[in-house]
Design a protein around this motif. Sequence first.
Motif, PDB file in Angstrom:
ATOM      1  N   LEU A  16     -48.687-161.339  70.368  1.00 26.77           N
ATOM      2  CA  LEU A  16     -48.815-161.697  68.952  1.00 26.77           C
ATOM      3  C   LEU A  16     -48.197-160.580  68.133  1.00 26.77           C
ATOM      4  O   LEU A  16     -48.604-159.426  68.238  1.00 26.77           O
ATOM      5  CB  LEU A  16     -50.276-161.884  68.562  1.00 26.77           C
ATOM      6  CG  LEU A  16     -50.970-163.105  69.137  1.00 26.77           C
ATOM      7  CD1 LEU A  16     -52.471-163.059  68.827  1.00 26.77           C
ATOM      8  CD2 LEU A  16     -50.368-164.374  68.582  1.00 26.77           C
ATOM      9  N   THR A  17     -47.199-160.933  67.321  1.00 26.22           N
ATOM     10  CA  THR A  17     -46.545-159.940  66.478  1.00 26.22           C
ATOM     11  C   THR A  17     -46.508-160.438  65.033  1.00 26.22           C
ATOM     12  O   THR A  17     -46.613-161.626  64.770  1.00 26.22           O
ATOM     13  CB  THR A  17     -45.093-159.689  66.953  1.00 26.22           C
ATOM     14  OG1 THR A  17     -44.369-160.918  66.918  1.00 26.22           O
ATOM     15  CG2 THR A  17     -45.065-159.111  68.351  1.00 26.22           C
TER      16      THR A  17
ATOM     17  N   GLY B 284     -48.633-160.032  62.567  1.00 24.56           N
ATOM     18  CA  GLY B 284     -49.874-160.613  62.073  1.00 24.56           C
ATOM     19  C   GLY B 284     -50.103-160.334  60.597  1.00 24.56           C
ATOM     20  O   GLY B 284     -50.032-159.195  60.151  1.00 24.56           O
TER      21      GLY B 284
ATOM     22  N   TRP C 164     -54.633-166.924  59.179  1.00 27.35           N
ATOM     23  CA  TRP C 164     -53.700-165.878  59.595  1.00 27.35           C
ATOM     24  C   TRP C 164     -52.323-166.484  59.796  1.00 27.35           C
ATOM     25  O   TRP C 164     -52.153-167.686  59.806  1.00 27.35           O
ATOM     26  CB  TRP C 164     -54.170-165.257  60.916  1.00 27.35           C
ATOM     27  CG  TRP C 164     -55.381-164.403  60.777  1.00 27.35           C
ATOM     28  CD1 TRP C 164     -56.656-164.810  60.510  1.00 27.35           C
ATOM     29  CD2 TRP C 164     -55.437-163.000  60.903  1.00 27.35           C
ATOM     30  NE1 TRP C 164     -57.498-163.737  60.464  1.00 27.35           N
ATOM     31  CE2 TRP C 164     -56.772-162.610  60.709  1.00 27.35           C
ATOM     32  CE3 TRP C 164     -54.482-162.023  61.159  1.00 27.35           C
ATOM     33  CZ2 TRP C 164     -57.173-161.288  60.760  1.00 27.35           C
ATOM     34  CZ3 TRP C 164     -54.888-160.699  61.227  1.00 27.35           C
ATOM     35  CH2 TRP C 164     -56.221-160.344  61.022  1.00 27.35           C
ATOM     36  N   ARG C 165     -51.363-165.607  60.018  1.00 24.26           N
ATOM     37  CA  ARG C 165     -50.013-166.027  60.393  1.00 24.26           C
ATOM     38  C   ARG C 165     -49.453-164.993  61.358  1.00 24.26           C
ATOM     39  O   ARG C 165     -49.529-163.790  61.112  1.00 24.26           O
ATOM     40  CB  ARG C 165     -49.111-166.115  59.170  1.00 24.26           C
ATOM     41  CG  ARG C 165     -47.746-166.663  59.520  1.00 24.26           C
ATOM     42  CD  ARG C 165     -46.833-166.797  58.343  1.00 24.26           C
ATOM     43  NE  ARG C 165     -45.688-167.631  58.590  1.00 24.26           N
ATOM     44  CZ  ARG C 165     -44.889-167.620  59.632  1.00 24.26           C
ATOM     45  NH1 ARG C 165     -45.131-166.815  60.626  1.00 24.26           N
ATOM     46  NH2 ARG C 165     -43.867-168.426  59.739  1.00 24.26           N
ATOM     47  N   PHE C 166     -48.910-165.474  62.482  1.00 20.20           N
ATOM     48  CA  PHE C 166     -48.221-164.632  63.460  1.00 20.20           C
ATOM     49  C   PHE C 166     -46.835-165.221  63.701  1.00 20.20           C
ATOM     50  O   PHE C 166     -46.617-166.418  63.513  1.00 20.20           O
ATOM     51  CB  PHE C 166     -48.994-164.588  64.792  1.00 20.20           C
ATOM     52  CG  PHE C 166     -50.348-163.962  64.683  1.00 20.20           C
ATOM     53  CD1 PHE C 166     -50.501-162.588  64.726  1.00 20.20           C
ATOM     54  CD2 PHE C 166     -51.478-164.751  64.552  1.00 20.20           C
ATOM     55  CE1 PHE C 166     -51.753-162.008  64.631  1.00 20.20           C
ATOM     56  CE2 PHE C 166     -52.733-164.188  64.451  1.00 20.20           C
ATOM     57  CZ  PHE C 166     -52.876-162.808  64.486  1.00 20.20           C
ATOM     58  N   ASN C 167     -45.914-164.384  64.153  1.00 19.55           N
ATOM     59  CA  ASN C 167     -44.565-164.869  64.442  1.00 19.55           C
ATOM     60  C   ASN C 167     -44.597-165.959  65.514  1.00 19.55           C
ATOM     61  O   ASN C 167     -43.838-166.922  65.446  1.00 19.55           O
ATOM     62  CB  ASN C 167     -43.667-163.721  64.902  1.00 19.55           C
ATOM     63  CG  ASN C 167     -43.408-162.725  63.789  1.00 19.55           C
ATOM     64  OD1 ASN C 167     -43.483-163.053  62.608  1.00 19.55           O
ATOM     65  ND2 ASN C 167     -43.114-161.497  64.163  1.00 19.55           N
TER      66      ASN C 167
END
Length: 136
Positions: free
Chosen positions: A79-80, A82, A98-101
């Motif tokens: 997970l990157t 974040g 949330w939002r992750f790449n």
Amino acid sequence: MVNETFYPPRPTRSQGLKAINFVTLAALALALLAVAGSMLSALNMRYEVTPEALRIRSGLSTLEIPLDEVTDVWRPETLTGGVRRFGTSVPNLHTGRWRFNETGNITLYATRLETLVVVDTADGRYGVTPENPDAF
């Protein structure tokens, strides 16, 4: 001659001062509710899979996702990027939006992000961290 002490008149309470006091107390109450909610989430978070649905318990709420609405279940390798949009981010507790790449927008009900399991539905994406991700 006798010493005399004189005091200025007491200021009258203005509407502005009352408004500032109200806003301060409301913000404090909201912060206390957020802390209490996070503590409760940490204490009672669980995931229950029944023949009909996945039930996610966190804090005072329970989310029920019918199994026939689940389109995919997968685990991201990493997970990157974040970004917490709204929610809790303390050690061993990640909740909220949330939002992750790797996942895009996701609603987390998680403790350790290293074992995140992503549940996709037509309505959204949810992240959970069961103790045994492979069995889940």
